[in-house]
Design an enzyme around this catalytic site. Structure first.
Site, PDB file in Angstrom:
ATOM      1  N   HIS A  66      -6.492   7.925  -0.043  1.00 60.14           N
ATOM      2  CA  HIS A  66      -5.576   8.364  -1.095  1.00 60.14           C
ATOM      3  C   HIS A  66      -6.109   7.976  -2.466  1.00 60.14           C
ATOM      4  CE1 HIS A  66      -3.876   4.247  -1.745  1.00 60.14           C
ATOM      5  NE2 HIS A  66      -4.040   4.107  -0.439  1.00 60.14           N
ATOM      6  N   ASP A  68      -4.011   7.979  -5.178  1.00 59.67           N
ATOM      7  CA  ASP A  68      -2.928   7.412  -5.982  1.00 59.67           C
ATOM      8  C   ASP A  68      -2.914   5.890  -5.892  1.00 59.67           C
ATOM      9  OD1 ASP A  68      -2.147   7.842  -3.245  1.00 59.67           O
ATOM     10  OD2 ASP A  68      -0.077   7.394  -3.795  1.00 59.67           O
ATOM     11  N   ASP A  99      -7.602  -0.831  -3.366  1.00 61.45           N
ATOM     12  CA  ASP A  99      -6.647   0.054  -2.679  1.00 61.45           C
ATOM     13  C   ASP A  99      -6.453   1.347  -3.447  1.00 61.45           C
ATOM     14  OD1 ASP A  99      -4.733   1.006  -0.944  1.00 61.45           O
ATOM     15  OD2 ASP A  99      -3.163  -0.367  -1.584  1.00 61.45           O
ATOM     16  N   GLU A 133       0.405   8.555  -1.168  1.00 59.80           N
ATOM     17  CA  GLU A 133       0.468   7.581  -0.078  1.00 59.80           C
ATOM     18  C   GLU A 133       1.277   6.369  -0.480  1.00 59.80           C
ATOM     19  OE1 GLU A 133      -0.653   4.221   2.566  1.00 59.80           O
ATOM     20  OE2 GLU A 133      -0.869   4.359   0.392  1.00 59.80           O
ATOM     21  N   GLU A 134       1.168   5.967  -1.742  1.00 58.01           N
ATOM     22  CA  GLU A 134       1.809   4.743  -2.198  1.00 58.01           C
ATOM     23  C   GLU A 134       3.311   4.905  -2.456  1.00 58.01           C
ATOM     24  OE1 GLU A 134       0.504   2.049  -1.954  1.00 58.01           O
ATOM     25  OE2 GLU A 134      -1.615   2.026  -2.484  1.00 58.01           O
ATOM     26  N   GLU A 162      -8.330   2.299   4.230  1.00 61.31           N
ATOM     27  CA  GLU A 162      -7.409   1.268   3.744  1.00 61.31           C
ATOM     28  C   GLU A 162      -8.093  -0.099   3.755  1.00 61.31           C
ATOM     29  OE1 GLU A 162      -4.542   1.357   2.389  1.00 61.31           O
ATOM     30  OE2 GLU A 162      -3.930   3.427   2.749  1.00 61.31           O
ATOM     31  N   HIS A 348      -2.248  -4.386  -4.938  1.00 57.54           N
ATOM     32  CA  HIS A 348      -0.927  -4.261  -5.569  1.00 57.54           C
ATOM     33  C   HIS A 348      -0.628  -5.421  -6.524  1.00 57.54           C
ATOM     34  CE1 HIS A 348       0.971  -1.239  -2.504  1.00 57.54           C
ATOM     35  NE2 HIS A 348      -0.345  -1.074  -2.607  1.00 57.54           N
TER      36      HIS A 348
END
EC number: 3.5.1.18
Length: 375
Positions: A66, A68, A99, A133-134, A162, A348
């Site tokens: 992903h 995003d 990520d 995805e997030e 991931e 994150h």
């Protein structure tokens, strides 16, 4: 000396792709893939950009990921602006570095090197990339998978980028994930004055024995591949905020992370039976985020383990712990699915970063996996 993996990662980080906005990341990847002979199919749904790309034919290995990212948080706490990548002491900082823009760059560069060395490879190499995805994950990989399945598209192996590693790249590989099931439960009572409880029916009091019994349940003991199923209460809400009003309703939200020892239907049946046992008046809404899946030892797992042992000289752990990923959607196609990516210690977080050398190593691992499965 410049490194193509690091350079591409930096270019991707500079694009502030807050979910589900792709911010031009996919165009950058597509340009590189087209140059080496990939056919590109845009598969956008709603506000989400997705693409499916392939080269060759036959047994198919797809790389999934992903573009995003999650919000940066307090930008003043970053050592550098989050969308201005910088390298300090060998660490590449920026939102999405781990990520998972580093993985995306490693995938693309690995494909470029693989095609240069194997221009007539026997299998099919593919990419499945989304910008959702997030956040909701409603218009991303799940929709692409549904469309691919509707036309009987073949997918034998899938490597999801991931960030699976914990301390050094490749120390942990995810060869499955637990299922995720959320219950939104409302217990109905009768609102009233706290001084006149006989004229009301307190749903908090009614629900307390039910909740006590619910949290004490041992759902299963797990198995060789999965830890025991976990149930956690996430939210409880009741009352008006006043100290003299008995609430009329109690809202409880709880989530199950369940193993292959259970099904979502078994969980629902047991919860409903418990609600009936305690004679509660209730409404309930269930949300199944994903079923558990497992990829046992086989061609993909063996290829991934081989690549890690070859380049990092460690034996990876095969685990199914952690949250859900888009692998849960891809597994529906009957594909073997494995997750391998960089260290996840800062994902994150403020000052998200990844070891720049790890990304170079990851690209070599990805290329070796390609060579074992579709060369």
């Amino acid at each position: 000396m410049s490194c193509p993996v690091i350079e591409l990662t930096q270019q991707l980080i500079r694009r502030p792709s807050l979910s589900p906005d792709d911010a031009g990341c996919q165009a950058l990847m597509i340009e590189r893939l087209r140059k080496i002979g990939f056919t590109i199919e845009h598969m956008d749904f709603g506000d989400t950009q997705n693409f499916w790309a392939w080269r060759g034919r036959g047994e198919t290995l797809a790389f999934a990921g992903h573009t995003d990212v999650v919000p940066a948080g307090d930008v003043d706490r970053w050592i550098n602006p989050p969308f201005e990548p910088t390298i300090r002491d060998g660490m590449l900082f920026g939102r999405g570095a781990a990520d998972m823009k580093g993985s995306l760059a490693a995938m693309v560069v690995a494909a470029e090197r693989f095609v240069a060395q194997h221009p007539h490879h026997r299998g099919r190499l593919a990419f499945l990339i989304t910008s959702d995805e997030e956040a909701s994950a409603k218009n991303g990989t799940v929709k692409v998978v549904e469309a691919l399945m509707a036309r009987n598209e073949r997918l034998d192996y899938c490597l999801v980028g991931e960030p699976s590693s914990t301390e050094i790249v490749g120390d942990v590989v995810k060869n499955g994930r637990r299922g995720s099931l959320t219950c939104n439960l409302t217990i109905h009572g009768v609102q009233g004055h706290v001084a006149y409880p006989h004229l009301a029916d307190n749903p908090v009091h009614r629900a307390a024995p039910f909740l006590n019994e619910l949290v004490a349940i041992e759902w299963d003991r797990g198995n060789d591949f999965f830890p025991a199923t976990s149930m956690q209460v996430a939210n409880i809400q009741a009352g008006t905020g006043s100290n003299n009003v008995i609430p009329g309703e109690l809202f409880v939200q709880f989530n199950f992370r369940f193993s292959t020892e259970l099904t979502d239907e078994i969980i629902k049946e047991r919860v409903h039976a418990l609600l009936e046992k305690h004679q509660l008046r209730y409404t309930v809404d269930w949300w199944l985020s994903g079923q558990p899946f497992l990829t046992a030892r086989g061609k993909l797992v063996d290829a991934v383990v081989n690549a890690i042992e070859h380049y990092n000289e460690i034996k990876p752990q095969l685990l199914t712990t952690g949250g859900t990923s888009d692998g849960r959607f891809i597994a529906r196609m009957g594909a073997q699915v494995v997750e391998l990516g960089p260290v996840n210690a800062t994902i994150h977080k403020i000052n998200e970063c990844v070891n720049a050398a790890d990304l170079q190593l990851l690209a070599r691992m990805y290329q070796r996996i390609m060579e074992q499965l579709v060369a």
